[in-house]
Design a protein around this motif. Structure first.
Motif, PDB file in Angstrom:
ATOM      1  N   TYR A  91      21.628  33.461 -24.888  1.00 26.24           N
ATOM      2  CA  TYR A  91      22.821  32.612 -24.945  1.00 26.24           C
ATOM      3  C   TYR A  91      23.887  33.239 -24.057  1.00 26.24           C
ATOM      4  O   TYR A  91      24.077  34.457 -24.065  1.00 26.24           O
ATOM      5  CB  TYR A  91      23.334  32.509 -26.392  1.00 26.24           C
ATOM      6  CG  TYR A  91      24.404  31.462 -26.578  1.00 26.24           C
ATOM      7  CD1 TYR A  91      24.081  30.110 -26.673  1.00 26.24           C
ATOM      8  CD2 TYR A  91      25.746  31.834 -26.652  1.00 26.24           C
ATOM      9  CE1 TYR A  91      25.062  29.153 -26.830  1.00 26.24           C
ATOM     10  CE2 TYR A  91      26.737  30.874 -26.813  1.00 26.24           C
ATOM     11  CZ  TYR A  91      26.394  29.530 -26.902  1.00 26.24           C
ATOM     12  OH  TYR A  91      27.367  28.581 -27.057  1.00 26.24           O
ATOM     13  N   ASP A 160      31.688  41.356 -41.839  1.00 29.26           N
ATOM     14  CA  ASP A 160      30.744  42.137 -41.050  1.00 29.26           C
ATOM     15  C   ASP A 160      30.604  43.570 -41.552  1.00 29.26           C
ATOM     16  O   ASP A 160      29.710  44.289 -41.122  1.00 29.26           O
ATOM     17  CB  ASP A 160      31.173  42.170 -39.573  1.00 29.26           C
ATOM     18  CG  ASP A 160      31.090  40.793 -38.929  1.00 29.26           C
ATOM     19  OD1 ASP A 160      30.202  40.016 -39.348  1.00 29.26           O
ATOM     20  OD2 ASP A 160      31.894  40.498 -38.041  1.00 29.26           O
ATOM     21  N   ILE A 226      20.415  39.074 -32.630  1.00 26.29           N
ATOM     22  CA  ILE A 226      20.927  38.280 -33.760  1.00 26.29           C
ATOM     23  C   ILE A 226      22.213  37.555 -33.364  1.00 26.29           C
ATOM     24  O   ILE A 226      22.393  36.370 -33.655  1.00 26.29           O
ATOM     25  CB  ILE A 226      21.170  39.178 -34.986  1.00 26.29           C
ATOM     26  CG1 ILE A 226      19.823  39.698 -35.511  1.00 26.29           C
ATOM     27  CG2 ILE A 226      21.906  38.418 -36.080  1.00 26.29           C
ATOM     28  CD1 ILE A 226      19.960  40.771 -36.566  1.00 26.29           C
ATOM     29  N   ALA A 227      23.126  38.268 -32.688  1.00 24.63           N
ATOM     30  CA  ALA A 227      24.392  37.668 -32.267  1.00 24.63           C
ATOM     31  C   ALA A 227      24.153  36.522 -31.295  1.00 24.63           C
ATOM     32  O   ALA A 227      24.795  35.470 -31.378  1.00 24.63           O
ATOM     33  CB  ALA A 227      25.289  38.728 -31.627  1.00 24.63           C
ATOM     34  N   ARG A 230      22.881  33.432 -32.943  1.00 21.37           N
ATOM     35  CA  ARG A 230      23.951  32.760 -33.685  1.00 21.37           C
ATOM     36  C   ARG A 230      25.040  32.247 -32.750  1.00 21.37           C
ATOM     37  O   ARG A 230      26.096  31.807 -33.190  1.00 21.37           O
ATOM     38  CB  ARG A 230      24.575  33.730 -34.695  1.00 21.37           C
ATOM     39  CG  ARG A 230      23.627  34.125 -35.821  1.00 21.37           C
ATOM     40  CD  ARG A 230      24.257  35.151 -36.733  1.00 21.37           C
ATOM     41  NE  ARG A 230      23.371  35.504 -37.838  1.00 21.37           N
ATOM     42  CZ  ARG A 230      23.621  36.476 -38.718  1.00 21.37           C
ATOM     43  NH1 ARG A 230      24.737  37.185 -38.623  1.00 21.37           N
ATOM     44  NH2 ARG A 230      22.770  36.724 -39.683  1.00 21.37           N
ATOM     45  N   LYS A 231      24.785  32.315 -31.446  1.00 20.68           N
ATOM     46  CA  LYS A 231      25.723  31.868 -30.408  1.00 20.68           C
ATOM     47  C   LYS A 231      27.029  32.649 -30.448  1.00 20.68           C
ATOM     48  O   LYS A 231      28.102  32.125 -30.162  1.00 20.68           O
ATOM     49  CB  LYS A 231      25.991  30.361 -30.537  1.00 20.68           C
ATOM     50  CG  LYS A 231      24.725  29.523 -30.373  1.00 20.68           C
ATOM     51  CD  LYS A 231      25.007  28.042 -30.413  1.00 20.68           C
ATOM     52  CE  LYS A 231      23.721  27.242 -30.215  1.00 20.68           C
ATOM     53  NZ  LYS A 231      23.959  25.790 -30.237  1.00 20.68           N
ATOM     54  N   HIS A 232      26.910  33.939 -30.796  1.00 22.79           N
ATOM     55  CA  HIS A 232      28.053  34.851 -30.756  1.00 22.79           C
ATOM     56  C   HIS A 232      27.694  36.048 -29.875  1.00 22.79           C
ATOM     57  O   HIS A 232      27.983  37.187 -30.217  1.00 22.79           O
ATOM     58  CB  HIS A 232      28.416  35.330 -32.159  1.00 22.79           C
ATOM     59  CG  HIS A 232      28.913  34.257 -33.067  1.00 22.79           C
ATOM     60  ND1 HIS A 232      30.069  33.554 -32.811  1.00 22.79           N
ATOM     61  CD2 HIS A 232      28.417  33.749 -34.221  1.00 22.79           C
ATOM     62  CE1 HIS A 232      30.264  32.661 -33.777  1.00 22.79           C
ATOM     63  NE2 HIS A 232      29.281  32.758 -34.631  1.00 22.79           N
ATOM     64  N   SER A 233      27.064  35.775 -28.736  1.00 19.00           N
ATOM     65  CA  SER A 233      26.575  36.868 -27.905  1.00 19.00           C
ATOM     66  C   SER A 233      27.705  37.674 -27.270  1.00 19.00           C
ATOM     67  O   SER A 233      27.474  38.749 -26.728  1.00 19.00           O
ATOM     68  CB  SER A 233      25.652  36.330 -26.806  1.00 19.00           C
ATOM     69  OG  SER A 233      26.321  35.363 -26.032  1.00 19.00           O
TER      70      SER A 233
END
Length: 313
Positions: A91, A160, A226-227, A230-233
């Motif tokens: 992503y 987190d 994982i990030a 979740r589209k939090h790259s």
């Protein structure tokens, strides 16, 4: 087979032990009333580098300082080319201007400083002390700047961060078991890595740059994947910048204080310049492109494959 099983066991103990240690230490710190910021920057931030730190110290004490220096330099290169490469391929990574200009500049500074410090052919005690002093100052600056930015606003819970267990003894057990696991895992990893180096007739630095560096970077790789999924790259970028800074100032600094680290000409003339070069490439992309995706990700992965091939060839 026994050697590779020993390596695998060492990696597993290091990574699992580091996770338990960070979780327990963060939970205890929150119980003591420390803020989320302090826990995040100092305990979680530095704690995630425990596997690299233990492996480097064990290597230095075992008479294989090349593994220690190779681990630091190799981990920094892997963080950029492998971890960000995987993240961007999954992503696109959007670069935060604040993170890039604050932590990006500082990452390049620490990479260049390592080259200067190793110019004499050894990372000495006094350079180790300087590195640690800079790291403490940097962490203090992060705490101060965040306090100044947010003022006295109430601290919101951070999902987190690890949460304290229902029982205090569980958190204490996490810390104790995690500490024991990383120490024993580091010993297993280094002892078997030295055997691998002798068996394949390669230098300790090559093993540190490849096998040990990749293995101890697995937590960051997992976080990046994982990030990205979740589209939090963009989180991966912050993790890499912070990890690279900790690797040089914390891991190389503490290891040098315990035992000065000899640096080979190959490391000084090739590997450290590669580390500085990929740091500059990352900074350029973050500032100019500001968002990079699959093309850059695959280019990074190809670059890392070429680097590993050049090291082992």
């Amino acid at each position: 087979m026994i050697i590779f099983l020993g390596l695998l066991a060492g990696f597993v103990l290091l990574l699992a032990g580091g996770e338990f240690l960070v979780r327990g230490a963060a939970a205890l710190a929150l119980r003591l009333g420390l803020s989320n910021l302090v826990v995040g920057i100092i305990i979680v931030g530095f704690g995630t580098s425990v596997p690299e730190l233990v492996a480097s110290i064990q290597a230095a004490l075992a008479g294989a300082p090349g593994i220690a220096m190779g681990n630091v330099v190799g981990s920094n290169i892997a963080n950029i080319l492998l971890i960000l490469g995987v993240g961007a391929a999954i992503y696109p990574i959007v670069c935060s201007k604040a993170a890039v200009f604050r932590d990006g500049f500082f990452m390049i500074f620490t990479a260049a400083l390592l080259g200067v410090a190793c110019y004499s052919g050894v990372l000495s005690l006094h350079w180790g002390l300087i590195f640690i002093a800079i790291l403490v100052t940097y962490m203090g600056f992060l705490l101060y700047s965040d306090r100044r930015k947010n003022g006295k606003q109430p601290v919101e819970p951070d999902d987190d961060l690890p949460k304290p267990s229902k029982a205090l003894w569980l958190d204490i057990m996490f810390v104790a078991c995690g500490t024991a696991a990383v120490l024993f895992g580091g010993k297993l990893l280094v002892e078997n890595a030295i055997v691998v180096a002798k068996s394949f007739e390669v230098s300790d630095e090559v093993v540190g740059l490849t096998l040990v560096a990749i293995g101890t970077s697995l937590p960051e790789l997992a976080t990046s994947i994982i990030a990205a999924m979740r589209k939090h790259s963009d989180i991966a970028l912050g993790n890499v910048l912070g990890s690279n800074i900790y690797n040089v100032l914390g891991i190389a600094g503490i290891t040098a204080v315990i035992s000065p680290i000899p640096v080979s000409d190959e490391m000084l003339k090739v590997d450290i310049p590669v580390m500085i070069g990929v740091s500059l490439v990352l900074f350029f992309l973050a500032v100019v492109v500001k968002r990079f995706g699959k093309r850059v990700g695959f280019a990074f992965l190809a670059g890392y494959a070429a680097f590993i091939y050049a090291v082992v060839a």
